[in-house]
Design an enzyme around this catalytic site. Structure first.
Site, short mmCIF file in Angstrom:
data_model
loop_
_atom_site.label_atom_id
_atom_site.label_comp_id
_atom_site.label_asym_id
_atom_site.label_seq_id
_atom_site.Cartn_x
_atom_site.Cartn_y
_atom_site.Cartn_z
N LYS A 129 0.84 -1.20 0.00
CA LYS A 129 0.00 0.00 0.00
C LYS A 129 0.88 1.26 0.00
O LYS A 129 0.61 2.22 -0.73
CB LYS A 129 -0.94 0.00 1.22
CG LYS A 129 -2.08 -1.01 1.10
CD LYS A 129 -2.86 -1.22 2.39
CE LYS A 129 -3.92 -2.30 2.20
NZ LYS A 129 -4.66 -2.65 3.43
N ASP B 232 -11.21 2.99 4.02
CA ASP B 232 -11.62 1.59 3.99
C ASP B 232 -13.14 1.46 3.81
O ASP B 232 -13.64 0.38 3.48
CB ASP B 232 -11.26 0.90 5.32
CG ASP B 232 -9.96 0.11 5.24
OD1 ASP B 232 -9.67 -0.44 4.16
OD2 ASP B 232 -9.26 0.03 6.27
N GLN C 217 -4.88 -1.26 9.53
CA GLN C 217 -4.85 -2.61 8.97
C GLN C 217 -5.46 -3.60 9.96
O GLN C 217 -5.13 -3.62 11.14
CB GLN C 217 -3.39 -2.99 8.65
CG GLN C 217 -3.23 -4.33 7.95
CD GLN C 217 -3.80 -4.35 6.53
OE1 GLN C 217 -3.80 -3.36 5.82
NE2 GLN C 217 -4.29 -5.51 6.12
N1 GUN Z 1 -7.33 -6.65 6.16
C1 GUN Z 1 -7.68 -7.38 5.08
N2 GUN Z 1 -8.24 -6.59 4.14
C2 GUN Z 1 -8.24 -5.34 4.64
C3 GUN Z 1 -8.68 -4.08 4.12
O1 GUN Z 1 -9.20 -3.95 3.01
N3 GUN Z 1 -8.49 -3.03 4.95
C4 GUN Z 1 -7.94 -3.14 6.18
N4 GUN Z 1 -7.83 -2.04 6.91
N5 GUN Z 1 -7.53 -4.28 6.68
C5 GUN Z 1 -7.68 -5.38 5.92
#
Ligand code: GUN
Length: 283
Positions: A53, A120, A97
């Site tokens: 990311k 998100d 995350q």
């Molecule tokens: N863990 C797995 N997928 C995601 C996501 O799309 N966003 C976040 N914040 N954590 C995750």
């Protein structure tokens, strides 16, 4: 033999378009869109996601800041960090995350993020907007799935869509998006009875359960579109939730793992951050 939906190529196209829009944003605003990513603990998969990311953010010209907190971080420490990011003018998007360690309540964390910076799309305000058809930030993986479907050129309206998995991250929001696109949507989960038969009537099949090759070739309706959200790492190799080789014999379109949904999730995170920044500077 199915046509493979190339998520890497589609994501690269989006990233290129976003990079151009970021240049224009930065010229107008005098600063770039900014994304803060928060990682608590040392989960190896999360570390990989967070690194990709950050790399993607830098490549499109964002300001990007990763906060790595120790495994033993308390909930109030994390909430304090989120609060400071909510008021930080350099930051337009905040992503914590998931999963977070057990001592932290992920719902409390999600609820503490300013909905305007919730890239998100997990905050109840954004989830509520999604199901009521109001504009808001849409979760990245579901938004990416809709773009992957769009890239096939198939008509969604009137189709039977089966979503296997009911998570807040993928299953529920993608079901809402498919419904908004006028599909007839079924959501299946671990208590569902007769899953193979349900799958066999699905024109669009989205699988997000995290079980290696759960969906077999003979579950696929001939001509279906299959979107595999699975990321199951077994002995260093990545497997989807769909038995790809078998399913590809029956489907019209199918996403590979890796190289399908994953790259689009990151591209849509960039799109959401740019959208959030645009909305914030509009005021
Ligand atoms: N863990 C797995 N997928 C995601 C996501 O799309 N966003 C976040 N914040 N954590 C995750």
């Amino acid at each position: 033999m199915a046509q493979i939906i190339d998520g890497r190529a589609l994501a690269a196209k989006f990233r290129g378009e976003i990079a151009a829009k970021v240049q224009s944003f930065t010229r107008r605003a005098g600063f770039p869109p900014g994304l803060a990513v928060v990682l608590v603990g040392e989960d190896p998969a999360s570390q990989i996601y967070v690194r990709s990311k950050e790399k993607a953010c830098r490549e499109v010209g964002f300001y990007s800041k990763v906060h790595c907190l120790p495994q033993e971080t308390t909930q109030s420490e994390l909430l304090e960090l989120v609060e400071s990011l909510n008021t930080d003018p350099r930051i337009h998007g905040i992503l914590v995350q998931l999963p977070v360690p057990d001592q932290i309540d992920s719902k409390a964390v999600i609820n503490s993020i300013d909905p305007a910076k919730d890239v998100d799309g997990f905050h109840p305000v954004n989830m509520g907007r999604l199901v009521t058809g109001q504009p808001g930030l849409v979760p990245c993986t579901p938004r990416g799935i809709m773009e992957l479907l769009k890239s096939t050129g198939i008509e969604i309206a009137g189709k039977n869509a089966l979503v296997i998995g009911r998570s807040n991250i993928v299953g529920k929001p993608v079901a809402a998006l498919l419904l908004a696109a006028n599909a007839t949507v079924t959501v299946a989960h671990s208590k569902t009875v007769g899953l193979p038969a349900l799958a066999r009537s699905a024109d669009i099949l989205v699988v997000a359960v995290g079980r290696k090759e759960l969906v077999k070739g003979d579950w696929i309706k001939p001509g279906a579109v299959v979107i595999d959200v699975g990321m199951n790492r077994v002995e260093g190799k990545l497997y989807g939730d769909v038995a790809f080789q078998e399913a590809a014999q029956k489907a019209a379109f199918i996403t590979p793992v890796p190289g399908g949904v994953g790259p689009m999730t990151i591209a849509m995170l960039l799109a959401n951050t740019l959208d959030a920044a645009e909305a914030i500077i509009r005021g």
